[in-house]
Scaffold this motif. Structure first.
Motif, PDB file in Angstrom:
ATOM      1  N   PRO A 101       0.827  -1.214   0.000  1.00  0.00           N
ATOM      2  CA  PRO A 101       0.000   0.000   0.000  1.00  0.00           C
ATOM      3  C   PRO A 101       0.859   1.262   0.000  1.00  0.00           C
ATOM      4  O   PRO A 101       1.908   1.319   0.626  1.00  0.00           O
ATOM      5  CB  PRO A 101      -0.796  -0.127   1.304  1.00  0.00           C
ATOM      6  N   THR A 102       0.405   2.259  -0.731  1.00  0.00           N
ATOM      7  CA  THR A 102       1.046   3.567  -0.774  1.00  0.00           C
ATOM      8  C   THR A 102      -0.028   4.611  -0.538  1.00  0.00           C
ATOM      9  O   THR A 102      -1.168   4.438  -0.981  1.00  0.00           O
ATOM     10  CB  THR A 102       1.719   3.809  -2.139  1.00  0.00           C
ATOM     11  N   ARG A 103       0.316   5.696   0.139  1.00  0.00           N
ATOM     12  CA  ARG A 103      -0.660   6.742   0.432  1.00  0.00           C
ATOM     13  C   ARG A 103      -0.270   8.035  -0.260  1.00  0.00           C
ATOM     14  O   ARG A 103       0.902   8.395  -0.286  1.00  0.00           O
ATOM     15  CB  ARG A 103      -0.783   6.948   1.946  1.00  0.00           C
ATOM     16  N   ALA A 104      -1.282   8.690  -0.840  1.00  0.00           N
ATOM     17  CA  ALA A 104      -1.058   9.964  -1.511  1.00  0.00           C
ATOM     18  C   ALA A 104      -2.305  10.811  -1.351  1.00  0.00           C
ATOM     19  O   ALA A 104      -3.399  10.395  -1.725  1.00  0.00           O
ATOM     20  CB  ALA A 104      -0.751   9.753  -2.994  1.00  0.00           C
ATOM     21  N   GLY A 105      -2.149  11.991  -0.770  1.00  0.00           N
ATOM     22  CA  GLY A 105      -3.269  12.909  -0.612  1.00  0.00           C
ATOM     23  C   GLY A 105      -4.425  12.349   0.175  1.00  0.00           C
ATOM     24  O   GLY A 105      -5.571  12.714  -0.059  1.00  0.00           O
ATOM     25  N   GLY A 106      -4.155  11.422   1.117  1.00  0.00           N
ATOM     26  CA  GLY A 106      -5.211  10.819   1.918  1.00  0.00           C
ATOM     27  C   GLY A 106      -5.751   9.527   1.341  1.00  0.00           C
ATOM     28  O   GLY A 106      -6.437   8.786   2.039  1.00  0.00           O
ATOM     29  N   TRP A 107      -5.476   9.238   0.055  1.00  0.00           N
ATOM     30  CA  TRP A 107      -5.917   8.006  -0.564  1.00  0.00           C
ATOM     31  C   TRP A 107      -4.887   6.910  -0.327  1.00  0.00           C
ATOM     32  O   TRP A 107      -3.698   7.183  -0.158  1.00  0.00           O
ATOM     33  CB  TRP A 107      -6.090   8.179  -2.064  1.00  0.00           C
ATOM     34  N   THR A 108      -5.337   5.666  -0.353  1.00  0.00           N
ATOM     35  CA  THR A 108      -4.438   4.511  -0.293  1.00  0.00           C
ATOM     36  C   THR A 108      -4.620   3.720  -1.577  1.00  0.00           C
ATOM     37  O   THR A 108      -5.747   3.486  -2.014  1.00  0.00           O
ATOM     38  CB  THR A 108      -4.769   3.608   0.903  1.00  0.00           C
ATOM     39  N   TYR A 109      -3.501   3.357  -2.197  1.00  0.00           N
ATOM     40  CA  TYR A 109      -3.602   2.594  -3.436  1.00  0.00           C
ATOM     41  C   TYR A 109      -2.584   1.469  -3.472  1.00  0.00           C
ATOM     42  O   TYR A 109      -1.554   1.514  -2.816  1.00  0.00           O
ATOM     43  CB  TYR A 109      -3.469   3.493  -4.665  1.00  0.00           C
ATOM     44  N   TRP A 110      -2.935   0.428  -4.235  1.00  0.00           N
ATOM     45  CA  TRP A 110      -2.093  -0.748  -4.432  1.00  0.00           C
ATOM     46  C   TRP A 110      -1.873  -0.921  -5.930  1.00  0.00           C
ATOM     47  O   TRP A 110      -2.837  -0.917  -6.709  1.00  0.00           O
ATOM     48  CB  TRP A 110      -2.781  -1.995  -3.881  1.00  0.00           C
ATOM     49  N   GLN A 111      -0.633  -1.075  -6.358  1.00  0.00           N
ATOM     50  CA  GLN A 111      -0.350  -1.330  -7.762  1.00  0.00           C
ATOM     51  C   GLN A 111      -0.921  -2.697  -8.151  1.00  0.00           C
ATOM     52  O   GLN A 111      -0.582  -3.702  -7.556  1.00  0.00           O
ATOM     53  CB  GLN A 111       1.162  -1.309  -8.007  1.00  0.00           C
ATOM     54  N   ALA A 112      -1.774  -2.709  -9.149  1.00  0.00           N
ATOM     55  CA  ALA A 112      -2.401  -3.964  -9.588  1.00  0.00           C
ATOM     56  C   ALA A 112      -1.939  -4.373 -10.975  1.00  0.00           C
ATOM     57  O   ALA A 112      -2.508  -5.278 -11.581  1.00  0.00           O
ATOM     58  CB  ALA A 112      -3.921  -3.812  -9.571  1.00  0.00           C
ATOM     59  N   GLY A 113      -0.909  -3.713 -11.492  1.00  0.00           N
ATOM     60  CA  GLY A 113      -0.376  -4.037 -12.810  1.00  0.00           C
ATOM     61  C   GLY A 113       1.119  -3.798 -12.843  1.00  0.00           C
ATOM     62  O   GLY A 113       1.704  -3.235 -11.908  1.00  0.00           O
TER      63      GLY A 113
END
Length: 210
Positions: free
Chosen positions: A98-110
């Motif tokens: 997981p990585t966080r940016a601007g309050g969002w959390t995202y996971w690289q799926a590709g």
């Protein structure tokens, strides 16, 4: 040592390198479904100049290669005929950090280095809902959990789990979670190999645009 006859000291290998570059320029333009005239116009070149590049009569400069790579949705390496290393087609859940940016959390799926970027995203309630994003490319998103408020231009949409949206990201758009628990998304966007077409998760500080 004297340079070969007919070759200047500053360009000793230009004639040798051109035949490998020229066919790639033409093939990638055709792959992008662009005419000679439309590609030349986008690259701020004359059609005659681009034609000479494609037939090996002229040496493309680095700025020209950068511009053409961006227009054709590729990289300078591919324009030069370089082969990229083999990438894994499968991304395991255990490898998605997981990585966080601007309050969002995202996971690289590709995989990295592709023409599209695939992500799983969690958008908390109340973060970045007033930030309007405009950038080159296309976006596709699919709601996994929660409810999403999506504004495209002057039109507002409320998306529930199972709903999706696919739009031109030059359309001003805003993304926000409707409920207090946030919203979980699958998110895909085209990179276009452009320095400006980076991760569309919005700025980390107010007032910046993506």
């Amino acid at each position: 040592m004297n340079p070969a006859k007919g070759t200047s000291p500053s360009e000793p290998r230009a004639a040798e390198e051109l035949p490998a570059v020229a066919p790639q320029l033409r093939a990638l333009r055709r792959r992008a479904s662009l005419t000679l005239e439309s590609a030349a116009r986008a690259a701020a070149l004359s059609p005659a100049h681009l034609s000479r590049l494609e037939t090996g009569q002229r040496q493309p400069s680095l700025p020209m290669l950068l511009a053409l790579a961006r227009i054709y949705g590729t990289t300078v390496s591919e324009l030069l005929g370089e082969t990229l290393a083999e990438r894994d087609a499968v991304v395991r859940a255990a490898d998605m950090e997981p990585t966080r940016a601007g309050g969002w959390t995202y996971w690289q799926a590709g995989a990295a280095g592709r023409g599209m970027q695939s992500l799983r995203v969690h958008v908390p309630h109340g973060t970045q809902g007033d930030i309007v994003r405009v950038h080159p490319g296309e976006e596709w998103l699919y709601v996994l959990e929660g409810r999403l408020r999506l504004r495209l231009g002057d039109t507002a949409h409320l998306l529930a789990p199972g709903d999706s949206a696919h739009f031109d990201s030059l359309t001003p758009h805003r993304i926000a979670a409707e409920g207090r628990d946030g919203v979980e998304l699958l998110f895909v966007h085209t990179l276009l190999q452009s320095p400006t077409a980076t991760l569309c998760l919005g700025p980390t500080t107010p007032g910046e645009a993506s």
